[in-house]
Design an enzyme around this catalytic site. Structure first.
Site, PDB file in Angstrom:
ATOM      1  N   CYS A 122       0.815  -1.217   0.000  1.00 41.93           N
ATOM      2  CA  CYS A 122       0.000   0.000   0.000  1.00 41.93           C
ATOM      3  C   CYS A 122       0.851   1.271   0.000  1.00 41.93           C
ATOM      4  O   CYS A 122       0.320   2.380  -0.065  1.00 41.93           O
ATOM      5  CB  CYS A 122      -0.939  -0.007   1.193  1.00 41.93           C
ATOM      6  SG  CYS A 122      -1.879  -1.525   1.308  1.00 41.93           S
ATOM      7  N   HIS A 268      -3.400   6.679   2.734  1.00 40.96           N
ATOM      8  CA  HIS A 268      -3.820   5.394   2.192  1.00 40.96           C
ATOM      9  C   HIS A 268      -5.204   5.059   2.763  1.00 40.96           C
ATOM     10  O   HIS A 268      -5.470   5.233   3.945  1.00 40.96           O
ATOM     11  CB  HIS A 268      -2.797   4.320   2.585  1.00 40.96           C
ATOM     12  CG  HIS A 268      -3.276   2.947   2.306  1.00 40.96           C
ATOM     13  ND1 HIS A 268      -3.827   2.600   1.098  1.00 40.96           N
ATOM     14  CD2 HIS A 268      -3.316   1.828   3.073  1.00 40.96           C
ATOM     15  CE1 HIS A 268      -4.173   1.324   1.137  1.00 40.96           C
ATOM     16  NE2 HIS A 268      -3.882   0.840   2.324  1.00 40.96           N
ATOM     17  N   ASN A 299     -10.310  -0.745   0.230  1.00 42.23           N
ATOM     18  CA  ASN A 299      -8.855  -0.623   0.256  1.00 42.23           C
ATOM     19  C   ASN A 299      -8.314  -1.212  -1.044  1.00 42.23           C
ATOM     20  O   ASN A 299      -8.408  -2.414  -1.261  1.00 42.23           O
ATOM     21  CB  ASN A 299      -8.323  -1.383   1.481  1.00 42.23           C
ATOM     22  CG  ASN A 299      -6.796  -1.378   1.574  1.00 42.23           C
ATOM     23  OD1 ASN A 299      -6.105  -1.029   0.618  1.00 42.23           O
ATOM     24  ND2 ASN A 299      -6.280  -1.770   2.716  1.00 42.23           N
TER      25      ASN A 299
END
Ligand SMILES: CC(C)(COP(=O)(O)OP(=O)(O)OC[C@H]1O[C@@H](n2cnc3c(N)ncnc32)[C@H](O)[C@@H]1OP(=O)(O)O)[C@@H](O)C(=O)NCCC(=O)NCCS
Length: 343
Positions: A122, A268, A299
């Site tokens: 990520c 993020h 996500n």
């Protein structure tokens, strides 16, 4: 000793264009609830996620990347032939070799641009952005396309109630190019490999291939489960909340700015509670627009920051020239934070 000519690039680099691609299929929490004991209310309140996008067979890593990067190149107003490098950050391209970046570069019409993949979970977008800035200032590329792309639905165990609801698919891309003014700040990045196991793949590909039913996780029907992303949710949560707020602050300091100077915060998109907690710890003032794209995107790992950036600009919540703090963090564990001027 022979004297080597120094390389010569632009004085600074900046993001010149952004583009995103979200798969057409929108998946509400109700679909997730078919396989796990949970509730829409629990998922919304614990993660912030209401819907996510899942890619169909045609929405491959390459196809989504070409869509997103094509929009970013158009947004930057340059011809694809001027792109000198294509950097693709992903953990969900399933061929070990070659890198998917070369196929993407070819389809974009970038000629013989350098092209490679990076695996930085990520934090992948921040890693790619940092490399792009280096290439432009060093002079090895005039323009660089940085893509974050994931098909995490392929790596999600829908029977795992700790992760089934979290992940989504999509691609986000930016074009980075020369600038007369600093527009990408110093990167604060790093890794904590002693925590490598708190987000990981359930089974390595070679063990999966051997297919030993005594060793591998089985699904409710007794079949060997396809490898998936697993995590110690609370450990990740604590690390993100405590350590990543410090890293975000360091990136602000490195750019010589204070929270008051910011217009936008794009962390993020891991969990809305992590985002809210960082906003509080960083003492971001009311005027700072905070990306909460996770609600409808989930996500998407490496794609989450450029997708959130694209949406904020598209909806008018952020505008060109705004100063944004971006921070990515995840599997590795790895992280990268920097301050950028929005395209
Ligand atoms: C995954 C996450 C949302 C779980 O939230 P949490 O508050 O930590 O949940 P916990 O695992 O502590 O579980 C709390 C309770 O909810 C229950 N629970 C867990 N998953 C559940 C689900 N899907 N639905 C309903 N209840 C659930 C647990 O059994 C536990 O019940 P108990 O209190 O009776 O024991 C959260 O840990 C998280 O977002 N972590 C970071 C994830 C992340 O960002 N990962 C990607 C890396 S960037």
């Amino acid at each position: 000793m022979a004297k080597i000519k120094p390389s010569k690039g632009a004085p600074y680099a900046r993001i010149l264009g952004v583009g995103g691609y979200r798969p057409t299929r929108v998946v509400p929490n109700e679909v997730i609830l078919e396989k796990i004991d949970s509730s829409d209310e629990w998922i919304r309140s614990r993660s912030g996620i209401e819907t996510r996008h899942w890619a169909g067979p045609e929405e491959t890593v390459a196809a989504m990347s070409v869509e997103a990067a094509g929009k970013a190149i158009a947004d930057a107003g340059i011809d694809a032939s001027r792109v000198g490098a294509v950097v693709v950050s992903t953990v969900s391209h399933f061929a070990q070799t070659p890198a998917i970046a070369t196929t993407i570069a070819d389809r974009l019409g970038t000629g013989k641009a350098a092209a490679f993949d990076i695996s930085a979970g990520c934090a992948g977008f921040g890693y790619g952005l940092t490399l792009a800035k280096g290439m432009i200032v060093e002079g090895s590329a005039e323009y660089v396309v940085v893509i974050g792309v994931e098909r995490l639905s392929d790596l999600t165990d829908l029977e795992d109630r700790a992760t089934a609801f979290l992940f989504g698919d999509g691609a986000g891309a930016v074009v980075v190019g020369p600038s007369k003014e600093p527009a990408i700040g110093p990167t604060v990045w790093g890794s904590e490999g002693d925590k490598a196991t708190i987000i990981k793949q359930t089974v390595s590909w070679d063990r999966f291939h051997v297919g030993d039913v005594n060793e591998l996780p089985l699904d409710s029907e007794g079949n060997i489960k396809f490898p998936a992303i697993t995590q110690e949710g609370q450990a990740v949560f604590r690390w993100a909340v405590f350590e990543m707020a410090k890293v975000a602050k360091e990136a602000l300091d490195a750019a010589g700015l204070s929270p008051d100077d910011l217009d936008v915060f794009i962390p993020h998109q891991a969990n809305v509670r992590i985002i809210d907690s960082m906003v509080k710890t960083l003492k971001l003032p009311e005027h700072v627009t905070v990306a909460r794209d996770i609600r409808t995107t989930g996500n998407t790992s490496a794609a989450s920051i450029p997708l959130a950036m694209e949406r904020l600009l598209a909806t008018g919540e952020a505008k060109s020239g705004d100063t944004a703090l971006v921070i990515g963090f995840g599997a590795g564990l790895v992280y990268a934070a920097t301050v950028v001027t929005l395209p």
